[in-house]
Structures are given as C-alpha cells and as structure tokens.
Scaffold this active site. Structure first.
Site, short mmCIF file in Angstrom:
data_model
loop_
_atom_site.label_atom_id
_atom_site.label_comp_id
_atom_site.label_asym_id
_atom_site.label_seq_id
_atom_site.Cartn_x
_atom_site.Cartn_y
_atom_site.Cartn_z
N ASP A 86 51.29 -135.66 -4.15
CA ASP A 86 51.21 -137.06 -3.72
C ASP A 86 50.37 -137.10 -2.45
O ASP A 86 50.86 -136.78 -1.37
CB ASP A 86 52.64 -137.59 -3.47
CG ASP A 86 52.64 -139.08 -3.16
OD1 ASP A 86 51.62 -139.59 -2.65
OD2 ASP A 86 53.65 -139.74 -3.41
N TRP A 111 56.10 -129.09 0.02
CA TRP A 111 56.81 -129.58 -1.16
C TRP A 111 56.44 -128.64 -2.30
O TRP A 111 55.29 -128.26 -2.45
CB TRP A 111 56.34 -131.01 -1.45
CG TRP A 111 56.61 -131.52 -2.81
CD1 TRP A 111 55.74 -131.53 -3.88
CD2 TRP A 111 57.81 -132.13 -3.27
NE1 TRP A 111 56.34 -132.11 -4.96
CE2 TRP A 111 57.61 -132.49 -4.62
CE3 TRP A 111 59.03 -132.42 -2.66
CZ2 TRP A 111 58.59 -133.11 -5.36
CZ3 TRP A 111 60.00 -133.03 -3.41
CH2 TRP A 111 59.79 -133.38 -4.74
N ASP A 130 50.32 -130.19 3.20
CA ASP A 130 49.42 -131.18 3.76
C ASP A 130 48.53 -130.49 4.78
O ASP A 130 48.96 -129.52 5.44
CB ASP A 130 50.21 -132.31 4.43
CG ASP A 130 50.88 -133.22 3.40
OD1 ASP A 130 50.49 -133.15 2.21
OD2 ASP A 130 51.77 -134.00 3.77
N ASN A 158 58.57 -136.62 -2.73
CA ASN A 158 57.33 -136.03 -2.19
C ASN A 158 56.42 -136.99 -1.44
O ASN A 158 55.37 -136.59 -0.99
CB ASN A 158 56.55 -135.29 -3.31
CG ASN A 158 55.90 -136.26 -4.30
OD1 ASN A 158 56.05 -137.47 -4.19
ND2 ASN A 158 55.22 -135.71 -5.29
N ASP A 159 56.84 -138.22 -1.29
CA ASP A 159 56.00 -139.19 -0.58
C ASP A 159 56.28 -139.08 0.93
O ASP A 159 56.74 -140.04 1.56
CB ASP A 159 56.31 -140.60 -1.11
CG ASP A 159 55.26 -141.60 -0.66
OD1 ASP A 159 54.26 -141.19 -0.04
OD2 ASP A 159 55.45 -142.81 -0.91
N TRP A 162 54.08 -134.07 5.37
CA TRP A 162 54.58 -132.73 5.67
C TRP A 162 54.01 -132.17 6.97
O TRP A 162 54.35 -131.06 7.37
CB TRP A 162 54.29 -131.78 4.50
CG TRP A 162 54.95 -132.25 3.24
CD1 TRP A 162 54.34 -132.78 2.15
CD2 TRP A 162 56.36 -132.28 2.98
NE1 TRP A 162 55.29 -133.14 1.21
CE2 TRP A 162 56.52 -132.85 1.70
CE3 TRP A 162 57.49 -131.90 3.69
CZ2 TRP A 162 57.77 -133.03 1.12
CZ3 TRP A 162 58.74 -132.08 3.12
CH2 TRP A 162 58.87 -132.64 1.85
N TYR A 171 47.97 -136.68 9.22
CA TYR A 171 47.77 -136.21 7.83
C TYR A 171 46.32 -136.42 7.39
O TYR A 171 45.77 -137.50 7.56
CB TYR A 171 48.71 -136.96 6.89
CG TYR A 171 48.37 -136.77 5.43
CD1 TYR A 171 48.57 -135.54 4.82
CD2 TYR A 171 47.83 -137.81 4.68
CE1 TYR A 171 48.23 -135.35 3.47
CE2 TYR A 171 47.50 -137.63 3.34
CZ TYR A 171 47.70 -136.40 2.74
OH TYR A 171 47.36 -136.21 1.43
N THR A 174 45.84 -132.91 0.96
CA THR A 174 46.87 -131.98 0.46
C THR A 174 46.24 -130.89 -0.40
O THR A 174 45.37 -131.17 -1.23
CB THR A 174 47.91 -132.77 -0.38
OG1 THR A 174 48.40 -133.86 0.40
CG2 THR A 174 49.08 -131.89 -0.79
N1 ABN Z 1 52.30 -135.56 1.50
C1 ABN Z 1 51.30 -136.54 1.57
C2 ABN Z 1 51.70 -137.74 2.36
C3 ABN Z 1 51.31 -137.86 3.67
C4 ABN Z 1 51.66 -138.97 4.41
C5 ABN Z 1 52.43 -139.95 3.82
C6 ABN Z 1 52.80 -139.83 2.49
C7 ABN Z 1 52.44 -138.72 1.75
#
Ligand code: ABN
Length: 185
Positions: A86, A111, A130, A158-159, A162, A171, A174
């Site tokens: 995700d 994850w 991430d 998984n949203d 990380w 972020y 990924t």
């Molecule tokens: N793992 C990806 C992510 C990053 C920031 C917010 C949601 C998902």
C-alpha cells in the site's frame, strides 16, 4: 313521546353509530398497514438467505488468461510481489523493487505479506519497507490488500507510515523485499 323527542333520539343514535364505525374503520386500517409492514420486514429478512448464482466468479477464475494482455512488470500494481503493498512503488521513483531511491533510507519497521508467484507456483513472504527521508514520490500508487484487515486491527493493517520509527519520518515510496518461501508449515 312527542315526534321531536323521537327524532332527537334517532339523530343521537345515528351520530353514535357513525362515530363507532369511523373508529373501527381507522383501527382496521392501521392494523392492516402494520400487518403489511410486518410482512415486508419478514420478507426482507428472508430474502438474503435465498440462493444466488455465484458461479460467474468461479467461471471467471477458470477462464484462460487473456494472451493479449502484457505480463505485469515491477512498475505495475498487479505485479505478483505487490499483493499487499500500500503505497508508491519505488521502481517508479528512482529506486528498484528492493532498494530505496538515493537520498532515502528503508524504514526500521515494516509490513509482511504473503504473495503467490504464478510463474513458479510458490508463495513467498514479502517485507514491505517504506523509504523515508524524502518528500512523497507521488508516482505509481498501489493498494494491495491480500491478508490485510481493517484499520481498527492495527497489527494487520497496512495503510500505515512505516517511517514512524525512523529519525526521518517523511514517507517517500515502498520497496518489496523477498524474505523466503512460505511453505505453510
Ligand atoms: N506504507 C505506506 C504508507 C505511508 C504513509 C501513509 C500510508 C501508507
């Protein structure tokens, strides 16, 4: 009895009878309306248990793969390794399938998903890390959810960013690192 008294009595009797009929008609009307609503509610509750033809999905699953459709590559969301990814694909952001783009670093927490590779018929454990420390890449956003559960079960959702455990929490994208074969034992 005089005629006037008799006619007054008849009028009073008429009014009383009319009032009684009106009350009865209203009550019967309400009762039958309640009955109809009740039948609709019971019928509505029964409807979902009636059988449905779900064979269409099975037929679609059995259908031969469309040969005209090109095979997914590591910049496509439906590439097999991305089944539970995700976020933005690092392959679209200057990195590779398993390496963060220059200037970003992998997250300390991650994850893990289990994805099936149709080519060799095996399932693999995949670590989704991430890449942190650069602004959001914004290219190739994917939302793979195999094995994921809703947000109120945080450990299996998984949203999540990380990068939260890194010094640089921003972020970027990924990556998907193969951890090993999932043998199911
Ligand atoms: N793992 C990806 C992510 C990053 C920031 C917010 C949601 C998902």
């Amino acid at each position: 009895m005089s005629d006037i008294i008799v006619s007054r009595l008849i009028e009073a009797f008429d009014r009383a009878a009319e009032a009684a009929f009106r009350r009865s008609a209203q009550a019967i009307g309400r009762r039958s309306a309640l009955g109809t609503i009740g039948k609709l509610l019971v019928g509505g509750a029964m409807f979902p248990v009636l059988p449905f033809d779900r064979s269409g999905g099975a037929r679609a699953a059995d259908a031969p793969k469309d040969a005209s459709r090109p095979e997914a590559t590591d910049t496509d969301c439906d590439y097999w390794r991305y089944c539970a990814l995700d976020g933005f694909l690092c392959t679209c952001c200057g990195g590779s399938v398993s390496a963060c783009p220059p200037g970003s670093e992998p997250s300390k927490v991650n994850w893990v998903g289990t994805c099936h590779n149709a080519k060799d018929g095996k399932s693999y454990l995949v670590s989704y890390n991430d890449c942190c420390g650069k602004t959001t890449c914004g290219r190739c956003l994917c939302n793979g959810n195999v094995g994921e559960r809703p947000g109120y079960r945080m450990g299996v959702h998984n949203d999540i960013n990380w990068c939260m455990a890194n010094t640089q929490t921003m972020y970027h994208c990924t990556v998907s690192v193969l951890v090993g074969v999932a043998d199911g034992k």
